[in-house]
Design a protein around this motif. Structure first.
Motif, PDB file in Angstrom:
ATOM      1  N   ALA A   1      -5.559 -40.394  28.197  1.00 60.74           N
ATOM      2  CA  ALA A   1      -6.326 -41.374  28.031  1.00 60.74           C
ATOM      3  C   ALA A   1      -6.830 -39.967  27.000  1.00 60.74           C
ATOM      4  N   LYS A   2      -6.849 -39.036  27.477  1.00 60.24           N
ATOM      5  CA  LYS A   2      -7.394 -37.960  26.718  1.00 60.24           C
ATOM      6  C   LYS A   2      -6.943 -37.522  24.742  1.00 60.24           C
ATOM      7  N   ARG A   3      -5.318 -37.861  25.208  1.00 58.58           N
ATOM      8  CA  ARG A   3      -4.819 -37.915  23.835  1.00 58.58           C
ATOM      9  C   ARG A   3      -4.787 -39.048  22.863  1.00 58.58           C
ATOM     10  N   ALA A   4      -5.037 -40.582  23.623  1.00 60.19           N
ATOM     11  CA  ALA A   4      -5.184 -41.370  23.377  1.00 60.19           C
ATOM     12  C   ALA A   4      -7.060 -41.784  22.662  1.00 60.19           C
ATOM     13  N   THR A   5      -8.120 -41.044  23.474  1.00 58.79           N
ATOM     14  CA  THR A   5      -9.462 -40.883  22.517  1.00 58.79           C
ATOM     15  C   THR A   5      -8.791 -39.019  20.891  1.00 58.79           C
ATOM     16  N   LYS A   6      -8.053 -38.837  21.317  1.00 60.18           N
ATOM     17  CA  LYS A   6      -8.394 -37.723  20.449  1.00 60.18           C
ATOM     18  C   LYS A   6      -8.115 -38.379  19.098  1.00 60.18           C
ATOM     19  N   THR A   7      -6.602 -38.571  19.269  1.00 60.40           N
ATOM     20  CA  THR A   7      -5.842 -40.367  18.113  1.00 60.40           C
ATOM     21  C   THR A   7      -7.271 -41.092  17.405  1.00 60.40           C
ATOM     22  N   ALA A   8      -7.455 -41.705  18.626  1.00 59.62           N
ATOM     23  CA  ALA A   8      -8.471 -42.190  17.737  1.00 59.62           C
ATOM     24  C   ALA A   8      -9.529 -41.398  16.895  1.00 59.62           C
ATOM     25  N   GLN A   9     -10.499 -39.995  17.323  1.00 56.44           N
ATOM     26  CA  GLN A   9     -10.907 -39.958  16.499  1.00 56.44           C
ATOM     27  C   GLN A   9     -10.409 -39.558  15.026  1.00 56.44           C
ATOM     28  N   GLN A  10      -9.329 -39.043  15.490  1.00 57.24           N
ATOM     29  CA  GLN A  10      -8.506 -38.509  14.221  1.00 57.24           C
ATOM     30  C   GLN A  10      -8.146 -39.465  12.802  1.00 57.24           C
ATOM     31  N   ALA A  11      -8.067 -40.649  13.795  1.00 62.10           N
ATOM     32  CA  ALA A  11      -8.023 -41.982  13.287  1.00 62.10           C
ATOM     33  C   ALA A  11      -9.034 -41.952  12.287  1.00 62.10           C
ATOM     34  N   GLU A  12     -10.664 -41.991  13.079  1.00 61.46           N
ATOM     35  CA  GLU A  12     -11.573 -42.150  11.946  1.00 61.46           C
ATOM     36  C   GLU A  12     -11.928 -41.267  11.211  1.00 61.46           C
ATOM     37  N   VAL A  13     -11.897 -40.122  11.970  1.00 61.82           N
ATOM     38  CA  VAL A  13     -11.619 -38.715  10.622  1.00 61.82           C
ATOM     39  C   VAL A  13     -10.686 -38.792   8.765  1.00 61.82           C
ATOM     40  N   LYS A  14      -9.996 -40.067   9.609  1.00 64.47           N
ATOM     41  CA  LYS A  14      -9.070 -39.800   8.189  1.00 64.47           C
ATOM     42  C   LYS A  14      -9.476 -41.058   7.360  1.00 64.47           C
ATOM     43  N   LYS A  15      -9.893 -41.879   8.314  1.00 63.40           N
ATOM     44  CA  LYS A  15     -10.375 -43.421   7.211  1.00 63.40           C
ATOM     45  C   LYS A  15     -11.554 -42.798   5.997  1.00 63.40           C
ATOM     46  N   LEU A  16     -12.550 -41.894   7.524  1.00 63.12           N
ATOM     47  CA  LEU A  16     -14.207 -41.024   6.366  1.00 63.12           C
ATOM     48  C   LEU A  16     -14.039 -40.204   5.411  1.00 63.12           C
ATOM     49  N   GLU A  17     -12.582 -39.840   5.396  1.00 69.23           N
ATOM     50  CA  GLU A  17     -11.769 -38.727   4.264  1.00 69.23           C
ATOM     51  C   GLU A  17     -11.565 -39.489   3.439  1.00 69.23           C
ATOM     52  N   THR A  18     -10.740 -41.178   3.539  1.00 68.77           N
ATOM     53  CA  THR A  18     -10.226 -41.406   2.593  1.00 68.77           C
ATOM     54  C   THR A  18     -11.256 -42.463   1.398  1.00 68.77           C
ATOM     55  N   GLU A  19     -12.029 -42.722   2.486  1.00 74.24           N
ATOM     56  CA  GLU A  19     -13.446 -43.595   1.805  1.00 74.24           C
ATOM     57  C   GLU A  19     -14.121 -42.436   0.749  1.00 74.24           C
ATOM     58  N   MET A  20     -14.109 -41.211   1.094  1.00 72.32           N
ATOM     59  CA  MET A  20     -15.259 -40.000   0.342  1.00 72.32           C
ATOM     60  C   MET A  20     -14.671 -40.110  -1.010  1.00 72.32           C
ATOM     61  N   LYS A  21     -12.810 -40.050  -0.402  1.00 73.54           N
ATOM     62  CA  LYS A  21     -11.539 -40.057  -1.709  1.00 73.54           C
ATOM     63  C   LYS A  21     -12.454 -41.392  -2.972  1.00 73.54           C
ATOM     64  N   ALA A  22     -11.862 -42.067  -2.092  1.00 75.82           N
ATOM     65  CA  ALA A  22     -11.988 -43.220  -2.934  1.00 75.82           C
ATOM     66  C   ALA A  22     -13.371 -42.846  -3.143  1.00 75.82           C
ATOM     67  N   GLU A  23     -14.306 -42.927  -2.747  1.00 76.93           N
ATOM     68  CA  GLU A  23     -15.639 -42.558  -4.108  1.00 76.93           C
ATOM     69  C   GLU A  23     -15.641 -41.888  -4.878  1.00 76.93           C
ATOM     70  N   LYS A  24     -15.016 -40.743  -4.490  1.00 75.26           N
ATOM     71  CA  LYS A  24     -15.313 -39.823  -5.657  1.00 75.26           C
ATOM     72  C   LYS A  24     -14.390 -39.642  -6.846  1.00 75.26           C
ATOM     73  N   GLU A  25     -12.918 -40.889  -6.447  1.00 80.27           N
ATOM     74  CA  GLU A  25     -12.478 -41.555  -7.384  1.00 80.27           C
ATOM     75  C   GLU A  25     -13.068 -41.844  -7.978  1.00 80.27           C
TER      76      GLU A  25
END
Length: 121
Positions: A47-71
């Motif tokens: 459960a802890k690992r799953a929440t951590k991976t979900a959180q990491q995926a959310e952060v990565k999604k946000l990063e890609t959105e920000m990079k796309a906006e910048k580009e």
């Protein structure tokens, strides 16, 4: 009487004093002291690992959105510069033509080219 009652905080010895270890047997005192090997120490529940991976995926999604906006912003600026340069070149070309030809003929050619551009796109 105060020597019998050790209720003052200064008189109570602290329990968290640093333990002074003697010299190490191998003579490498500069190395930190080693702890016992515990192979299960780093394991976490699913459960802890799953929440951590979900959180990491959310952060990565946000990063890609920000990079796309910048580009996107960068590409918009580049396109604006290209458009400005093309307009400047066209203006210079018509000015050169105006030196040789009559002004009304240059205007007529400009309108005709504009129509052709609209038809092409």
């Amino acid at each position: 009487m105060s020597t019998l009652f050790a209720s003052t905080p200064a008189a109570v010895p602290s329990t968290k004093t640093l333990q002074i270890a003697g010299h190490r047997k191998n003579g490498k005192q500069w190395h930190p002291t080693r702890k016992a090997f515990r192979p299960t120490a780093g394991q976490t529940s699913y459960a802890k690992r799953a929440t951590k991976t979900a959180q990491q995926a959310e952060v990565k999604k946000l990063e890609t959105e920000m990079k796309a906006e910048k580009e996107e912003e960068r590409q918009r600026r580049i396109q604006a510069i290209k458009d400005k340069r093309a307009a400047k070149e066209e203006k210079e070309r018509f000015e050169k033509m105006a030196e040789k030809m009559h002004a009304k003929r240059v205007e007529r050619l400009r309108r005709r080219e504009k129509r052709n551009k609209l038809l092409k796109s």
